[in-house]
Design a protein around this motif. Structure first.
Motif, mmCIF file in Angstrom:
data_model
loop_
_atom_site.group_PDB
_atom_site.id
_atom_site.type_symbol
_atom_site.label_atom_id
_atom_site.label_comp_id
_atom_site.label_asym_id
_atom_site.label_seq_id
_atom_site.Cartn_x
_atom_site.Cartn_y
_atom_site.Cartn_z
ATOM 1 N N THR A 1 19.588 -5.155 -42.429
ATOM 2 C CA THR A 1 20.563 -4.110 -42.129
ATOM 3 C C THR A 1 21.028 -4.154 -40.677
ATOM 4 O OG1 THR A 1 18.760 -2.563 -41.646
ATOM 5 C CG2 THR A 1 19.646 -2.570 -43.898
ATOM 6 N N ALA A 2 20.441 -5.036 -39.881
ATOM 7 C CA ALA A 2 20.806 -5.162 -38.469
ATOM 8 C C ALA A 2 20.862 -6.637 -38.105
ATOM 9 C CB ALA A 2 19.786 -4.451 -37.580
ATOM 10 N N GLN A 3 21.639 -6.935 -37.073
ATOM 11 C CA GLN A 3 21.684 -8.311 -36.571
ATOM 12 C C GLN A 3 21.903 -8.291 -35.070
ATOM 13 O OE1 GLN A 3 25.421 -10.077 -38.312
ATOM 14 N NE2 GLN A 3 25.975 -10.233 -36.167
ATOM 15 N N LEU B 1 13.857 -3.395 -35.473
ATOM 16 C CA LEU B 1 13.968 -4.553 -36.361
ATOM 17 C C LEU B 1 14.216 -5.858 -35.618
ATOM 18 C CD1 LEU B 1 16.177 -3.007 -39.204
ATOM 19 C CD2 LEU B 1 13.686 -3.255 -39.159
ATOM 20 N N LEU B 2 14.704 -5.776 -34.386
ATOM 21 C CA LEU B 2 15.147 -6.985 -33.673
ATOM 22 C C LEU B 2 14.401 -7.235 -32.374
ATOM 23 C CD1 LEU B 2 18.982 -6.480 -34.217
ATOM 24 C CD2 LEU B 2 17.518 -8.132 -35.398
ATOM 25 N N GLY B 3 13.535 -6.329 -31.957
ATOM 26 C CA GLY B 3 12.802 -6.537 -30.735
ATOM 27 C C GLY B 3 13.641 -6.294 -29.496
ATOM 28 N N PRO C 1 19.080 1.692 -41.988
ATOM 29 C CA PRO C 1 18.189 0.978 -42.919
ATOM 30 C C PRO C 1 17.849 1.793 -44.158
ATOM 31 C CG PRO C 1 16.994 1.662 -40.952
ATOM 32 C CD PRO C 1 18.448 1.906 -40.674
ATOM 33 N N ARG C 2 18.141 3.085 -44.116
ATOM 34 C CA ARG C 2 17.915 3.944 -45.285
ATOM 35 C C ARG C 2 19.173 4.066 -46.140
ATOM 36 N NH1 ARG C 2 16.216 8.876 -41.645
ATOM 37 N NH2 ARG C 2 18.110 8.018 -40.684
ATOM 38 N N HIS C 3 20.204 3.295 -45.821
ATOM 39 C CA HIS C 3 21.434 3.351 -46.611
ATOM 40 C C HIS C 3 21.084 3.157 -48.087
ATOM 41 C CE1 HIS C 3 25.364 2.318 -48.238
ATOM 42 N NE2 HIS C 3 25.927 2.668 -47.098
ATOM 43 N N GLY D 1 14.889 -5.599 -42.991
ATOM 44 C CA GLY D 1 14.628 -6.281 -41.734
ATOM 45 C C GLY D 1 15.890 -6.462 -40.917
ATOM 46 N N GLY D 2 15.765 -7.279 -39.859
ATOM 47 C CA GLY D 2 16.881 -7.558 -38.968
ATOM 48 C C GLY D 2 17.104 -9.052 -38.846
#
Length: 422
Positions: free
Chosen positions: A196-198, A250-252, A330-332, A353-354
């Protein structure tokens, strides 16, 4: 019998394998995507979709297809890039081995090998095969289902890799030529987890210009290498600040990595040096602010008079400096529904995750307001390498997972809003 069991029983493994092997067999290195676009156009037509192609640059085509829903339901789009990275050195690396041909799609020890197997033809084929699987069961979706396959995502070939295909696609959505979906799945490899993230990124090239002089009279020169050393120190100090800063769940942390350094070479004061770097951004950061902070760090380095700097940003994507970071909640509900579909279909993923990479969901989220995630079979760590491959079991599980998700997100006749039979 559960939906997952019905899909497993109806799945035509040989047909699904044949589709992926045929897709890998169509060479589509960046700049040469149109042959694969035609393959996908014909495949979608065979599946009963309305399919269209158009050039996003001369001689280079995007392709998209759609099936209107049978009733009231949410619309879903699967998106993926048609181009792959080059195969230079592949045949030499595998000389005398069954994997020598990068487009042969060799099946070995339960894995399909070849350029594009992981990145990302397995994802594209899994999405199309999932729609075909629903057809085998006679299942019609209430909501619209669509596919958009676009070129120019990969970097590495001269004059390409600037997301020209993605830009063209979202412009067509904005003009109404392609229907805007309610949700999109971009099929970059995620080991079937749901990202859900990048990260975002920018690449910077710095030219450090001094004045060369004979080694016996160094006082006549201005040492670009010494200046570069000071600049490197400032960049690494900036990187340490980033690493000690906020951590995305999720990505640090954000970071900065110097990737290349060149300078000197003569028995003289080095008159010019150059270095390249890449900066990782997390979704809380904007590219303009990140570039400004980076340039401030560079210019804080103590440089002797006579040194000049030129900084360029060669990898603009959705932003002039690079690629924007992006995330959705992330709860979408759709992200959670997809993760549950993967778990139920027997896939090994299904975690939220990311993405530790950049791809093109910012065009979807920012340009057309469509929430999007990454999800597909394959391990990004083998993409772009001579080890590129995808596990057959994961590919087959992805087909069932995507079919479940299509049913539950779009809805089906005689089903409740989650796609389950009443």
């Amino acid at each position: 019998m559960t939906l997952a069991s019905q899909l497993l029983a109806a799945q035509d493994v040989q047909a699904d394998l044949a589709l992926l092997r045929a897709a890998i067999g169509v060479e589509s290195i960046t700049g040469n995507e149109s042959g694969f676009a035609r393959f996908l156009h014909d495949t979608m037509k065979d599946l009963g979709l309305t399919a269209d192609m158009a050039e996003f640059l001369p001689g280079r085509s995007n392709v998209w297809g759609r099936k209107p829903g049978a009733g009231a339901g949410q619309s879903l789009m699967f998106v993926g890039h048609t181009d792959t990275v080059h195969v230079r050195g592949w045949a030499e690396h595998w000389k005398g081995d069954a994997r020598e041909n990068p487009f042969a799609a060799m099946l070995m020890d339960g894995e399909i090998w070849g350029r594009g197997a992981c990145d990302l033809k397995a994802g594209i084929c899994a999405a199309l095969a999932a729609y075909r699987l629903l057809g085998r069961l006679g299942i019609a979706l209430n909501g619209d289902i669509s596919f958009a396959f676009i070129g120019d995502e990969e970097s590495g070939e001269p004059g390409t890799g600037v997301s020209a295909g993605a830009r063209d696609m979202v412009q067509r959505v904005a003009r109404g030529q392609i229907a805007r979906p309610d949700f999109a799945v971009y099929v970059e490899p995620t080991k079937l987890n749901v990202y859900t993230a990048q990260i975002g990124f920018f690449i910077a090239d710095i030219a450090v210009i001094g004045k060369s002089a004979y080694f016996g009279t160094p006082e006549d020169g201005v040492d670009a290498l010494r200046a570069t050393y000071a600049i490197l120190g400032a960049i690494w100090a900036h990187g340490a600040e980033l690493a000690a800063g906020p951590q995305h769940p999720l990505l640090g942390a954000s970071n900065i990595l110097v990737t290349a350094l060149n300078g000197g070479g003569y028995i003289a004061v080095p008159g010019e040096c150059s270095l390249s770097l890449i900066r990782k951004l997390c979704p809380s950061e904007g590219l303009d602010d990140a570039v400004a902070a980076f340039e401030a760090a560079v210019h804080s380095a103590p440089l002797e008079p006579g040194i000049s700097l030129k900084i360029s940003y060669p990898a603009g994507r959705d932003h002039r400096f690079g690629g924007s970071p992006i995330e959705i909640d992330p709860r979408h509900p759709a992200a959670q529904l997809l993760a549950g579909s993967v778990a139920e279909a027997g896939g090994t993923g299904g975690a939220i995750g990311g993405a530790p990479y950049w791809s093109e969901t910012p065009f979807l989220v920012n340009e057309i307001g469509c929430p999007a995630v990454y999800c597909a079979p394959g391990d990004i760590s083998v993409a772009h390498t001579f080890e590129e491959r995808v596990k057959l079991d994961d590919y087959l599980a992805a087909i069932r997972a995507f079919a479940l998700f299509m049913m539950r997100y779009c809805g089906t006749e005689n089903s409740n809003p989650t796609g389950e039979p009443q």
